[in-house]
Motif scaffolding. Structure first.
Motif, mmCIF file in Angstrom:
data_model
loop_
_atom_site.group_PDB
_atom_site.id
_atom_site.type_symbol
_atom_site.label_atom_id
_atom_site.label_comp_id
_atom_site.label_asym_id
_atom_site.label_seq_id
_atom_site.Cartn_x
_atom_site.Cartn_y
_atom_site.Cartn_z
ATOM 1 N N ARG A 1 24.864 -29.495 -14.122
ATOM 2 C CA ARG A 1 25.778 -29.371 -12.972
ATOM 3 C C ARG A 1 26.002 -30.727 -12.308
ATOM 4 O O ARG A 1 27.134 -31.106 -11.985
ATOM 5 C CB ARG A 1 25.179 -28.421 -11.925
ATOM 6 N N GLN A 2 24.918 -31.450 -12.082
ATOM 7 C CA GLN A 2 25.015 -32.761 -11.443
ATOM 8 C C GLN A 2 25.873 -33.705 -12.275
ATOM 9 O O GLN A 2 26.704 -34.446 -11.746
ATOM 10 C CB GLN A 2 23.616 -33.350 -11.245
ATOM 11 N N HIS A 3 25.685 -33.655 -13.569
ATOM 12 C CA HIS A 3 26.444 -34.506 -14.486
ATOM 13 C C HIS A 3 27.938 -34.183 -14.420
ATOM 14 O O HIS A 3 28.779 -35.073 -14.313
ATOM 15 C CB HIS A 3 25.919 -34.301 -15.912
ATOM 16 N N SER A 4 28.253 -32.901 -14.472
ATOM 17 C CA SER A 4 29.659 -32.482 -14.446
ATOM 18 C C SER A 4 30.314 -32.859 -13.131
ATOM 19 O O SER A 4 31.470 -33.322 -13.102
ATOM 20 C CB SER A 4 29.752 -30.971 -14.673
ATOM 21 N N ALA A 5 29.595 -32.680 -12.027
ATOM 22 C CA ALA A 5 30.143 -33.040 -10.714
ATOM 23 C C ALA A 5 30.418 -34.534 -10.629
ATOM 24 O O ALA A 5 31.441 -34.963 -10.070
ATOM 25 C CB ALA A 5 29.172 -32.619 -9.612
ATOM 26 N N PHE A 6 29.534 -35.342 -11.192
ATOM 27 C CA PHE A 6 29.730 -36.790 -11.187
ATOM 28 C C PHE A 6 31.004 -37.169 -11.935
ATOM 29 O O PHE A 6 31.810 -37.978 -11.461
ATOM 30 C CB PHE A 6 28.526 -37.493 -11.817
ATOM 31 N N TYR A 7 31.215 -36.595 -13.123
ATOM 32 C CA TYR A 7 32.381 -36.975 -13.911
ATOM 33 C C TYR A 7 33.682 -36.527 -13.248
ATOM 34 O O TYR A 7 34.658 -37.275 -13.206
ATOM 35 C CB TYR A 7 32.265 -36.432 -15.338
ATOM 36 N N VAL A 8 33.687 -35.309 -12.723
ATOM 37 C CA VAL A 8 34.906 -34.806 -12.098
ATOM 38 C C VAL A 8 35.148 -35.497 -10.756
ATOM 39 O O VAL A 8 36.295 -35.828 -10.411
ATOM 40 C CB VAL A 8 34.836 -33.273 -11.909
ATOM 41 N N ARG B 1 27.315 -30.670 -2.244
ATOM 42 C CA ARG B 1 28.370 -29.661 -2.245
ATOM 43 C C ARG B 1 29.189 -29.733 -3.526
ATOM 44 O O ARG B 1 29.530 -28.696 -4.119
ATOM 45 C CB ARG B 1 29.286 -29.859 -1.034
ATOM 46 N N ALA B 2 29.498 -30.949 -3.982
ATOM 47 C CA ALA B 2 30.245 -31.112 -5.229
ATOM 48 C C ALA B 2 29.499 -30.474 -6.393
ATOM 49 O O ALA B 2 30.096 -29.806 -7.246
ATOM 50 C CB ALA B 2 30.499 -32.596 -5.497
ATOM 51 N N THR B 3 28.184 -30.651 -6.416
ATOM 52 C CA THR B 3 27.371 -30.075 -7.490
ATOM 53 C C THR B 3 27.345 -28.556 -7.402
ATOM 54 O O THR B 3 27.448 -27.854 -8.419
ATOM 55 C CB THR B 3 25.937 -30.641 -7.419
ATOM 56 N N GLU B 4 27.237 -28.030 -6.194
ATOM 57 C CA GLU B 4 27.228 -26.574 -6.011
ATOM 58 C C GLU B 4 28.537 -25.935 -6.484
ATOM 59 O O GLU B 4 28.551 -24.789 -6.940
ATOM 60 C CB GLU B 4 27.008 -26.233 -4.535
ATOM 61 N N LEU B 5 29.629 -26.666 -6.355
ATOM 62 C CA LEU B 5 30.935 -26.139 -6.756
ATOM 63 C C LEU B 5 31.048 -25.952 -8.268
ATOM 64 O O LEU B 5 31.928 -25.235 -8.738
ATOM 65 C CB LEU B 5 32.050 -27.067 -6.261
ATOM 66 N N VAL B 6 30.170 -26.609 -9.026
ATOM 67 C CA VAL B 6 30.139 -26.388 -10.475
ATOM 68 C C VAL B 6 29.353 -25.102 -10.714
ATOM 69 O O VAL B 6 28.149 -25.106 -10.970
ATOM 70 C CB VAL B 6 29.502 -27.584 -11.226
ATOM 71 N N GLY B 7 30.032 -23.975 -10.586
ATOM 72 C CA GLY B 7 29.385 -22.681 -10.747
ATOM 73 C C GLY B 7 29.088 -22.360 -12.194
ATOM 74 O O GLY B 7 29.404 -23.125 -13.107
ATOM 75 N N ASP B 8 28.490 -21.189 -12.411
ATOM 76 C CA ASP B 8 28.066 -20.810 -13.757
ATOM 77 C C ASP B 8 29.232 -20.741 -14.736
ATOM 78 O O ASP B 8 29.108 -21.143 -15.898
ATOM 79 C CB ASP B 8 27.332 -19.467 -13.725
ATOM 80 N N LEU C 1 32.172 -22.386 -14.729
ATOM 81 C CA LEU C 1 32.624 -23.720 -15.110
ATOM 82 C C LEU C 1 31.560 -24.435 -15.932
ATOM 83 O O LEU C 1 31.874 -25.099 -16.932
ATOM 84 C CB LEU C 1 32.957 -24.538 -13.865
ATOM 85 N N LEU C 2 30.308 -24.299 -15.548
ATOM 86 C CA LEU C 2 29.221 -24.947 -16.271
ATOM 87 C C LEU C 2 29.212 -24.512 -17.733
ATOM 88 O O LEU C 2 29.102 -25.341 -18.647
ATOM 89 C CB LEU C 2 27.881 -24.626 -15.610
ATOM 90 N N ASP C 3 29.338 -23.207 -17.964
ATOM 91 C CA ASP C 3 29.314 -22.696 -19.336
ATOM 92 C C ASP C 3 30.587 -23.011 -20.093
ATOM 93 O O ASP C 3 30.622 -22.935 -21.323
ATOM 94 C CB ASP C 3 29.067 -21.186 -19.334
ATOM 95 N N ASP C 4 31.645 -23.373 -19.363
ATOM 96 C CA ASP C 4 32.899 -23.753 -20.008
ATOM 97 C C ASP C 4 32.912 -25.227 -20.400
ATOM 98 O O ASP C 4 33.765 -25.649 -21.176
ATOM 99 C CB ASP C 4 34.075 -23.465 -19.064
#
Length: 335
Positions: free
Chosen positions: A232-239, A273-280, A282-285
Motif C-alpha cells: 500500500r505504501q509503495h502504491s501510494a508513493f508512486y501515484v 491518508r494517501a496510503t489508507e486510500l489504497v484500499g483492498d 485497488l491494492l489487489d488490482d
C-alpha cells in the motif's frame, strides 16, 4: 499459458552492490529468467549490472530503465554493447523517458519531446549496435561519421521501451523489441495491449517479435498484513509522489477519482491518508501482496493475461533484503 517469471530488483535502501549481486544469484538459483535493475537516483545501473553479470552465469540481465535524457543515444549504444560483452550475451536493454520529476529535478535536463526522443534513441542505439557507421538526421539528434571502435555484439541486445500512455505503448510496438509496463491493473494491461498491437501493425511487424514484460509489485510474507501494508505504501508513493504520470495512468484505468485523491493527500503532506486510500480493491488490482498463498493467487491474475510474455516480480520500496528474499522464494517459477 502462464507468463515467464523475471525479477525486478529493489534499489531502495540496499546496503551494497554485493547485495544486488547476492539477490541476482538467488534469482538464478530459483529459476527466474532475468533480473532487471532500475536506475533511479541511487547506484547507477550500468556499474551494478556489470557486477551482477560477473557474479552469475546463466540468468538474463537488463536495466529497467535507462532514461533517454541523462546519456546520449550513442553512449547508451556503447554501454549496451559493453554490457552485452561482459554478460556473454545475456543483456536486454530497457529505455524510456522516465518523468519530469526525475529528469528536471535530478538530472537538470529539460523534459522535452519524450516520445520523439525515445523513438530516436531506439533508432540510434540499434544503429550503433549494428557496427556500421552511424549517420542520423532526426528532430532531436543529428549524428555523422562515427562507428563503434570495438567489435559490435555478435548478437545485439534487444531494446525494450517503457511506457504507460496509449501513444508511448504504440511507439514500443512500432519501433522497439518489447514493451516494459509498470503499475497496471489487469484490465489496464489489456487496454494498453491493444495500443501495442496497433503499433505493431503500423510498423508492419510480427507481434511475436515484440516481447511484453509487466513489472508487478509483489510482497509475499508469512506476516501477510505487513506485506500488504508495504505494498500500500509503495502504491501510494508512486501515484502520489512521482509526479503526474502514474496518477494519470491510474486514472485512465478506471480509478480517476481515487488517483486524484491519493495524489492530493500525498501532495498536502498527509502520506498516511494517501496510503489508507489504497484500499483492498485497488491494492489487489495493482499488486500481488499478502501471505505466500494469497500473493501467489493474486500473481496469477497478471501472469495469465493474454499477450503478457513475462511478469517481473518487483518489491515495495520499504521491503528489507529479507522481505525480498522471502518474496522471491514464494513466487519462484518452480513453486
Amino acid at each position: 499459458m502462464s507468463a515467464e517469471r523475471t525479477v525486478h530488483l529493489p534499489v531502495a535502501a540496499q546496503p551494497s552492490v554485493e547485495t544486488l549481486v547476492d539477490l541476482t544469484q538467488q534469482a538464478e538459483e530459483l529459476g527466474y529468467e532475468r533480473a532487471w535493475l532500475p536506475e533511479t537516483w541511487g547506484r547507477d545501473a550500468v556499474t551494478s549490472l556489470t557486477a551482477m553479470a560477473l557474479g552469475t552465469e546463466e540468468i538474463g540481465l537488463g536495466p529497467s530503465i535507462l532514461n533517454v535524457y541523462s546519456r546520449s543515444p550513442a553512449l547508451i549504444g556503447q554501454t549496451a554493447a559493453t554490457l552485452q560483452e561482459v554478460s556473454d550475451g545475456r543483456m536486454r536493454i530497457g529505455l524510456g523517458p522516465s518523468g519530469p520529476v526525475v529528469i528536471q529535478g535530478w538530472h537538470g535536463a529539460e523534459f522535452d519531446r519524450p516520445l520523439r526522443r525515445t523513438r530516436e534513441t531506439i533508432d540510434i542505439v540499434k544503429n550503433v549496435l549494428s557496427g556500421e557507421t552511424v549517420n542520423y538526421d532526426g528532430d532531436c539528434f543529428t549524428l555523422a561519421g562515427f562507428r563503434l571502435r570495438c567489435d559490435a555484439p555478435e548478437t545485439p541486445p534487444a531494446i525494450d521501451a517503457a511506457g504507460m500512455g496509449p501513444k508511448s505503448v504504440e511507439l514500443a510496438g512500432r519501433f522497439a523489441d518489447g514493451w516494459h509496463a509498470t503499475v497496471f491493473t489487469p484490465d489496464g494491461m489489456r487496454d494498453r495491449l491493444e495500443d501495442l498491437r496497433r503499433g505493431v501493425e503500423l510498423g508492419n511487424r510480427d507481434a511475436d517479435d515484440v516481447r511484453v514484460t509487466l513489472s508487478l509489485t509483489c510482497c509475499a510474507l508469512e506476516d501477510g498484513e505487513r506485506a500488504r501494508k508495504l505494498a500500500r505504501q509503495h502504491s501510494a508513493f508512486y501515484v502520489g509522489g512521482m509526479g503526474t504520470y502514474y496518477r494519470d495512468s491510474l486514472a485512465r484505468q478506471g480509478y480517476e477519482e481515487l488517483a486524484n485523491d491519493i495524489s492530493s493527500a500525498w501532495g498536502s503532506g498527509d502520506k498516511e491518508r494517501a496510503t489508507e486510500l489504497v484500499g483492498d480493491e485497488l491494492l489487489d488490482d495493482l499488486c500481488a501482496a499478502g501471505t505466500p498463498e494469497r500473493a501467489r493467487e493474486e500473481f496469477q491474475k497478471f501472469a495469465e493475461i493474454e499477450g503478457v510474455d513475462a511478469v517481473a516480480v518487483g518489491f515495495p520500496r520499504g521491503a528489507t533484503v529479507e522481505d525480498a528474499r522471502e518474496t522471491m522464494t514464494a513466487l519462484a517459477p518452480n513453486e
